[in-house]
Design a protein around this motif. Sequence first.
Motif, PDB file in Angstrom:
ATOM      1  N   MET A   1      41.710  45.128  35.030  1.00 40.88           N
ATOM      2  CA  MET A   1      42.231  45.406  36.344  1.00 40.88           C
ATOM      3  C   MET A   1      41.269  44.878  37.419  1.00 40.88           C
ATOM      4  SD  MET A   1      45.012  46.833  37.094  1.00 40.88           S
ATOM      5  CE  MET A   1      45.816  47.613  38.411  1.00 40.88           C
ATOM      6  N   THR A   2      39.991  45.140  37.227  1.00 37.72           N
ATOM      7  CA  THR A   2      39.003  44.671  38.189  1.00 37.72           C
ATOM      8  C   THR A   2      38.943  43.146  38.210  1.00 37.72           C
ATOM      9  OG1 THR A   2      37.716  46.663  37.809  1.00 37.72           O
ATOM     10  CG2 THR A   2      36.590  44.833  38.864  1.00 37.72           C
ATOM     11  N   ALA A   3      38.971  42.548  37.034  1.00 40.77           N
ATOM     12  CA  ALA A   3      38.917  41.083  36.958  1.00 40.77           C
ATOM     13  C   ALA A   3      40.138  40.456  37.625  1.00 40.77           C
ATOM     14  CB  ALA A   3      38.817  40.645  35.507  1.00 40.77           C
ATOM     15  N   CYS A   4      41.299  41.030  37.421  1.00 41.94           N
ATOM     16  CA  CYS A   4      42.509  40.500  38.066  1.00 41.94           C
ATOM     17  C   CYS A   4      42.415  40.616  39.579  1.00 41.94           C
ATOM     18  CB  CYS A   4      43.741  41.238  37.556  1.00 41.94           C
ATOM     19  SG  CYS A   4      44.201  40.783  35.895  1.00 41.94           S
ATOM     20  N   ALA A   5      41.918  41.735  40.071  1.00 40.20           N
ATOM     21  CA  ALA A   5      41.791  41.912  41.515  1.00 40.20           C
ATOM     22  C   ALA A   5      40.826  40.884  42.108  1.00 40.20           C
ATOM     23  CB  ALA A   5      41.319  43.329  41.831  1.00 40.20           C
ATOM     24  N   ILE A   6      39.715  40.639  41.417  1.00 42.59           N
ATOM     25  CA  ILE A   6      38.749  39.656  41.906  1.00 42.59           C
ATOM     26  C   ILE A   6      39.352  38.249  41.875  1.00 42.59           C
ATOM     27  CG2 ILE A   6      36.534  38.555  41.412  1.00 42.59           C
ATOM     28  CD1 ILE A   6      35.590  41.304  40.374  1.00 42.59           C
ATOM     29  N   LEU A   7      40.005  37.914  40.773  1.00 43.25           N
ATOM     30  CA  LEU A   7      40.594  36.573  40.668  1.00 43.25           C
ATOM     31  C   LEU A   7      41.693  36.359  41.696  1.00 43.25           C
ATOM     32  CD1 LEU A   7      40.739  36.095  36.806  1.00 43.25           C
ATOM     33  CD2 LEU A   7      39.227  34.984  38.438  1.00 43.25           C
ATOM     34  N   PHE A   8      42.567  37.342  41.890  1.00 49.04           N
ATOM     35  CA  PHE A   8      43.632  37.190  42.874  1.00 49.04           C
ATOM     36  C   PHE A   8      43.076  37.138  44.295  1.00 49.04           C
ATOM     37  CE2 PHE A   8      46.669  39.245  39.680  1.00 49.04           C
ATOM     38  CZ  PHE A   8      47.077  38.007  39.210  1.00 49.04           C
ATOM     39  N   GLY A   9      41.944  37.770  44.520  1.00 45.91           N
ATOM     40  CA  GLY A   9      41.314  37.702  45.832  1.00 45.91           C
ATOM     41  C   GLY A   9      40.649  36.361  46.103  1.00 45.91           C
ATOM     42  N   LEU A  10      40.188  35.702  45.061  1.00 43.29           N
ATOM     43  CA  LEU A  10      39.503  34.421  45.232  1.00 43.29           C
ATOM     44  C   LEU A  10      40.434  33.214  45.160  1.00 43.29           C
ATOM     45  CD1 LEU A  10      36.283  35.083  43.138  1.00 43.29           C
ATOM     46  CD2 LEU A  10      36.474  34.962  45.620  1.00 43.29           C
ATOM     47  N   LEU A  11      41.620  33.376  44.631  1.00 47.88           N
ATOM     48  CA  LEU A  11      42.544  32.243  44.517  1.00 47.88           C
ATOM     49  C   LEU A  11      42.929  31.636  45.864  1.00 47.88           C
ATOM     50  CD1 LEU A  11      44.905  33.136  41.555  1.00 47.88           C
ATOM     51  CD2 LEU A  11      43.152  31.377  41.675  1.00 47.88           C
ATOM     52  N   PRO A  12      43.201  32.419  46.912  1.00 46.11           N
ATOM     53  CA  PRO A  12      43.507  31.771  48.203  1.00 46.11           C
ATOM     54  C   PRO A  12      42.363  30.920  48.736  1.00 46.11           C
ATOM     55  CG  PRO A  12      44.181  34.058  48.252  1.00 46.11           C
ATOM     56  CD  PRO A  12      43.417  33.854  46.980  1.00 46.11           C
ATOM     57  N   ILE A  13      41.139  31.309  48.445  1.00 49.32           N
ATOM     58  CA  ILE A  13      39.999  30.498  48.866  1.00 49.32           C
ATOM     59  C   ILE A  13      40.010  29.160  48.141  1.00 49.32           C
ATOM     60  CG2 ILE A  13      37.479  30.351  48.862  1.00 49.32           C
ATOM     61  CD1 ILE A  13      37.450  33.419  49.116  1.00 49.32           C
ATOM     62  N   MET A  14      40.307  29.189  46.847  1.00 51.33           N
ATOM     63  CA  MET A  14      40.304  27.955  46.073  1.00 51.33           C
ATOM     64  C   MET A  14      41.483  27.040  46.443  1.00 51.33           C
ATOM     65  SD  MET A  14      37.573  28.102  44.427  1.00 51.33           S
ATOM     66  CE  MET A  14      37.742  26.679  43.397  1.00 51.33           C
ATOM     67  N   TRP A  15      42.603  27.603  46.874  1.00 51.58           N
ATOM     68  CA  TRP A  15      43.762  26.798  47.231  1.00 51.58           C
ATOM     69  C   TRP A  15      43.751  26.342  48.673  1.00 51.58           C
ATOM     70  CZ3 TRP A  15      47.622  30.426  44.360  1.00 51.58           C
ATOM     71  CH2 TRP A  15      47.659  30.058  43.024  1.00 51.58           C
ATOM     72  N   SER A  16      42.810  26.786  49.479  1.00 52.27           N
ATOM     73  CA  SER A  16      42.785  26.396  50.884  1.00 52.27           C
ATOM     74  C   SER A  16      42.422  24.916  51.003  1.00 52.27           C
ATOM     75  CB  SER A  16      41.790  27.244  51.659  1.00 52.27           C
ATOM     76  OG  SER A  16      40.484  27.019  51.190  1.00 52.27           O
ATOM     77  N   PRO A  17      42.988  24.242  51.998  1.00 45.85           N
ATOM     78  CA  PRO A  17      42.671  22.815  52.167  1.00 45.85           C
ATOM     79  C   PRO A  17      41.223  22.613  52.611  1.00 45.85           C
ATOM     80  CG  PRO A  17      44.213  23.557  53.861  1.00 45.85           C
ATOM     81  CD  PRO A  17      43.985  24.711  52.936  1.00 45.85           C
ATOM     82  N   ILE A  18      40.668  21.471  52.248  1.00 44.52           N
ATOM     83  CA  ILE A  18      39.277  21.152  52.573  1.00 44.52           C
ATOM     84  C   ILE A  18      39.071  21.074  54.090  1.00 44.52           C
ATOM     85  CG2 ILE A  18      37.520  19.337  52.384  1.00 44.52           C
ATOM     86  CD1 ILE A  18      37.765  20.785  49.847  1.00 44.52           C
ATOM     87  N   ALA A  19      40.099  20.635  54.809  1.00 44.68           N
ATOM     88  CA  ALA A  19      39.956  20.435  56.253  1.00 44.68           C
ATOM     89  C   ALA A  19      39.854  21.751  57.025  1.00 44.68           C
ATOM     90  CB  ALA A  19      41.138  19.633  56.771  1.00 44.68           C
ATOM     91  N   GLN A  20      40.191  22.852  56.385  1.00 50.04           N
ATOM     92  CA  GLN A  20      40.138  24.142  57.063  1.00 50.04           C
ATOM     93  C   GLN A  20      38.687  24.541  57.320  1.00 50.04           C
ATOM     94  OE1 GLN A  20      42.108  27.169  54.841  1.00 50.04           O
ATOM     95  NE2 GLN A  20      42.935  28.131  56.670  1.00 50.04           N
TER      96      GLN A  20
END
Length: 64
Positions: A1-20
């Motif tokens: 549960m903790t690992a899923c919460a951390i991963l789901f929290g970090l995924l938007p950071i990884m998918w954000s465009p470089i130009a942001q």
Amino acid sequence: MTACAILFGLLPIMWSPIAQTGADVMKRIATPMIGGVVTSTLLELLIYPIIFFMWRGQKLGDAS
């Protein structure tokens, strides 16, 4: 549960465009965190129980 919460929290950071603004710095921080969470989850759920049962399994089999 903790690992899923951390991963789901970090995924938007990884998918954000470089130009942001700030995305290039945050991706450098988030990448090792994702690797560490995945590695520690695999160790805790797969490797440590196998090592434990190999170590304690011999003693438990002799006691019965």
